[in-house]
Motif scaffolding. Structure first.
Motif, short mmCIF file in Angstrom:
data_model
loop_
_atom_site.label_atom_id
_atom_site.label_comp_id
_atom_site.label_asym_id
_atom_site.label_seq_id
_atom_site.Cartn_x
_atom_site.Cartn_y
_atom_site.Cartn_z
N CYS A 129 4.88 -4.21 1.79
CA CYS A 129 5.31 -4.85 3.12
C CYS A 129 5.13 -6.51 2.98
O CYS A 129 4.07 -6.91 2.52
CB CYS A 129 4.56 -4.26 4.42
N GLY A 130 5.90 -7.03 3.85
CA GLY A 130 5.72 -8.69 4.14
C GLY A 130 5.22 -8.74 5.51
O GLY A 130 6.02 -7.98 6.59
N LEU A 131 4.33 -9.25 5.94
CA LEU A 131 3.79 -9.59 7.27
C LEU A 131 3.62 -10.87 7.75
O LEU A 131 3.15 -11.88 6.83
CB LEU A 131 2.57 -8.84 7.55
N PRO A 132 3.72 -11.30 9.11
CA PRO A 132 3.98 -12.71 9.34
C PRO A 132 2.56 -13.21 9.69
O PRO A 132 2.44 -14.45 9.50
CB PRO A 132 4.56 -12.73 10.87
N ASP A 133 1.55 -12.41 9.92
CA ASP A 133 0.24 -13.26 10.26
C ASP A 133 -1.14 -12.34 10.04
O ASP A 133 -0.78 -10.85 9.87
CB ASP A 133 0.00 -13.79 11.39
N PHE B 102 1.47 -12.68 4.34
CA PHE B 102 0.69 -11.74 3.89
C PHE B 102 1.78 -10.72 3.29
O PHE B 102 2.76 -10.16 3.71
CB PHE B 102 -0.22 -11.23 4.91
N TYR B 103 1.00 -9.89 2.40
CA TYR B 103 1.61 -8.61 1.96
C TYR B 103 0.54 -7.41 1.92
O TYR B 103 -0.57 -7.71 1.45
CB TYR B 103 2.14 -8.87 0.35
N ILE C 18 5.74 -5.96 13.68
CA ILE C 18 4.47 -5.85 12.87
C ILE C 18 4.79 -6.15 11.35
O ILE C 18 4.22 -6.95 10.79
CB ILE C 18 3.91 -4.82 13.19
N VAL C 19 5.84 -5.61 10.91
CA VAL C 19 6.26 -5.62 9.49
C VAL C 19 7.60 -6.59 9.60
O VAL C 19 8.35 -6.23 10.26
CB VAL C 19 6.50 -4.50 8.80
#
Lengths: 462, 462
Positions: free
Chosen positions: A225-229, A279-280, A309-310
């Motif tokens: 998953c890639g996440l924004p913060d 973030f991953y 969220i993801v």
């Protein structure tokens, strides 16, 4: 009486087969993976039974001969290295699986058994032994206990301390304590087992243990998953733990700096997602019913994408695909190929503070060494992150000023200077940052109570 | 200096509000639920802060004044009772929830907080605190820690020791050790927390703790099963653990003797199944998705019926129905209504040996006391059974010869004389049956190291 007289007596009592002298063990490796110096032992004792361990320690006590117990020598803090003047006690010959009790779901093993042998025997008997770490082929169950090893599956199954029902050990005096307890519940007096676990060989020599086996998971789902913060990362963790009923078995977070550096430097790795993210997360869930489990996992991730969220996610379509995700997380094994002199930290914080603490570490490092490589990643479900720092031009152990930056932040955030690697000699001078003075005094008092001559792994921990 | 001088100094230093004299606390209960005798304290100290605990203990050490720490006084082995000449230190005013950290999933509480208050606060915050036992309304978190409490949900969530991340405590000297650690992983030196947990107030006074919160299960399935023999019971356990992915949250086994006796004597209970069976199991599984979870639970039980492992089963159709099943398991709370002078044992064995050990206990009891009522039941997933024996004509504490029978079997089967209740004074004379001499000597050495004057809960455990 001199130390060498102790060796003579040991050899007479236990035989040349058990007690080897330096000219007999030759080029054998006697230091761990930390890179810290390790002296040559006066002799290497390789007992075959608990009774031989007891006999050897009674002789050492009689001659005030210090002893360092050694397992697979894969530690990272110098805990099994010799400072000089000790004999080494290697459990390598006590490497048998004594019993698998399928009804009680336990495995009894000698302490020198390698972790991987235990994992494979559990699997062959239809069970699962969940502790897992990179050194699985070499590290031993005794060493895993001495250091309370962690690894990737702690979020669901706990640390080494949570995999053990019984511990048999020998005190410096040669007396045997504990035993092969198979009970999950046993409140009869102080729990010496938990005191010995994580004591890094300073209180007793663990000889045999009863391990707890778990049901084998038959379904695994893995996503990248890639996440924004960082807030999204902790939200994903909480939601996954609440909703992925069968159990989140891994939640590995990687900061962009880690991801981008390993992808750029290790040609065998490919970024799983097209775009860059701050973030991953490698998310893994295990269960028993592949169809139901896979469906619930996809539904869950769909909801996380919809909620923002993801930002983006890839679900592994098969085992090979999942291994590609894990290869990115396991890249630290290949640091030597591009940052051989890096400093590596193993710290922990409350989950809520991991993000701020990591940001502080990176900011302070960059302020002082603008060209430093800083890579942060770890087991967020356990609050445990690893921070790897490479300052160009530094030698292999030339890290004192880096240590000071990281451990200052650790202290300020009330974190731990050692989440899973232990103290050994490498972190000994920093122990006071993580523990109260009265804690350290209590540890010393306990050490003196159980090992009054200070013969077991002297100079380690404190 | 006499003991009463210590009380004078304590009262001067801490005030009459904190230090109450016997004529001030009057009829207050000062003994636990064991029925063992308990002396009246010279004074009751009720500190409001960790600092007041530290101050009180430093004064007691200065005057060699013994201290017994008390929580909810719901113990079953006399562990919190006074032998005479001690002051009592009650944590009843340290009963606040200090913080709930929703991101880290932790709750920080003072040690005098009742278990039920913690359970309710966790639930209100959207979490679950899994430790549960009958005394939940009165027992305190500090007492749960001092005794490493167990209960019904151990099979999935572990014992009290598994619910705790940080423990702050005060040594007899008045020094504070440990702290409010929120880290799941912290390998920095000896784990004093695990040493204090289960030490029954003999090593330190626990003042504040950080508890671990779990995701709240939103689906529960409960079944009542009849089984043909003990092998079927252990098979059902293994299959349930392997196949009920979300997690078996209770596996309570009842021998026919238990079932038939409580159904016959307690008019509010009804047998859930039409026919009689040699064994009954209350099986509970928790998950997050009611539809998927219920379906999988029914499928699983259907398979067990088809395979003949379960002879008959009833699945609870709603919460009230599940409560009816639990009422049969919870009948021990009403023993006073028909066997007020019974002896109750709390023993554990490896899961594989529970059946044989229980059969041996019953056979030997019946051989000697043919008209004895023997009721066996317990938490099979933890190897923990309770054996209740009523020999007509016996007085309330007149059980020494019964003890000898049960503890002989416990020793022969390498079981534990106390699975979850602790040792206190009630089982003190039997400790040598469960622990090696070197274990007990090590405990004494640790006790002397941390409490050199022997002031904390003297005469307990050993």
């Amino acid at each position: 009486m001199t130390a060498s007289e102790a060796v003579v007596v040991l050899r007479e009592a236990l035989g040349a087969q058990v007690v080897a002298l330096p000219d007999e063990f030759g080029e054998r490796r006697v230091a761990d993976w930390s890179g810290m110096p390790g002296a040559t032992p006066l002799a290497i004792i390789r007992p075959r039974t608990t009774q031989e361990v007891a006999q050897a320690l009674a002789i050492c006590t009689g001659h005030k001969q210090p002893v360092v117990t050694q397992g697979g020598l894969t530690g990272l803090v110098g805990g099994a290295n010799l400072l000089g003047g000790e004999v080494a006690l290697s459990l390598e010959r006590m490497n048998r699986i004594v019993e698998i009790d399928e009804v009680s779901a336990t495995m009894t093993v000698e302490a020198g058994t390698p972790l991987q042998v235990v994992q494979e025997a559990a699997s062959a008997a239809g069970f699962y032994f969940p502790l897992d770490l990179g050194a699985r082929g070499s590290c031993t169950i005794g060493g895993n206990l001495a250091t309370n090893a962690g690894g990737n599956r702690v979020i669901k199954y706990g640390m080494m301390r949570d995999q053990v029902l019984g511990v048999e050990a020998v005190l410096a005096s040669g007396e045997i304590v504990g035993g092969l307890n198979k009970m999950i519940k046993n409140n009869s007096g102080y729990d010496l087992r938990h005191l010995l676990i994580g004591s890094e060989g300073t209180l007793a020599v663990i000889t045999r243990v009863v391990l707890r086996l778990r049901p084998k998971p038959t379904a695994t789902a893995t996503a990248w998953c890639g996440l924004p913060d960082f807030a999204a990362v902790t939200t994903l963790l909480a939601r996954a733990q609440a909703n992925l009923a069968p159990g989140v078995s891994a939640f590995e977070v990687m900061w962009a700096g880690y991801h981008d550096t390993v992808i750029a430097n290790l040609k065998n790795l490919r970024a799983p997602l097209a775009d860059a993210h701050p973030f991953y997360v490698l998310l893994e869930s295990v269960g028993t019913d592949p169809a139901r489990h896979g469906e619930a996992f996809e539904e869950f991730l769909g909801g996380m994408l919809e909620a923002g969220i993801v930002s983006d996610a890839a679900i592994a379509s098969n085992e090979a695909h999942a291994r590609d995700f894990w290869a990115i997380r396991d890249a630290p094994g290949e640091y030597d190929r591009f940052i051989p002199n890096c400093a590596a930290y193993d710290v922990s914080f409350s989950i809520a503070q991991v993000g701020d603490a990591a940001a502080q570490c990176e900011a302070r490092l960059r302020a002082r060494w603008p060209d430093a490589i800083v890579m942060t990643y770890g087991h967020l479900g356990d609050g445990n992150i690893h921070i790897v720092v490479d300052v160009p031009g530094r030698g292999k152990q030339d890290h004192d000023d880096l240590d000071a930056v990281i451990y200052d932040v650790t202290r300020e955030f009330e974190g731990s200077i050692s989440a899973e690697h232990g103290i050994g000699t490498k972190k000994r001078d920093y122990l006071h940052l993580a523990r109260r003075e009265a804690d350290i005094a209590s540890m010393r008092a306990i050490k003196a109570a159980l090992d009054p001559n200070g013969l077991l792994n002297p100079g380690k921990v404190f």
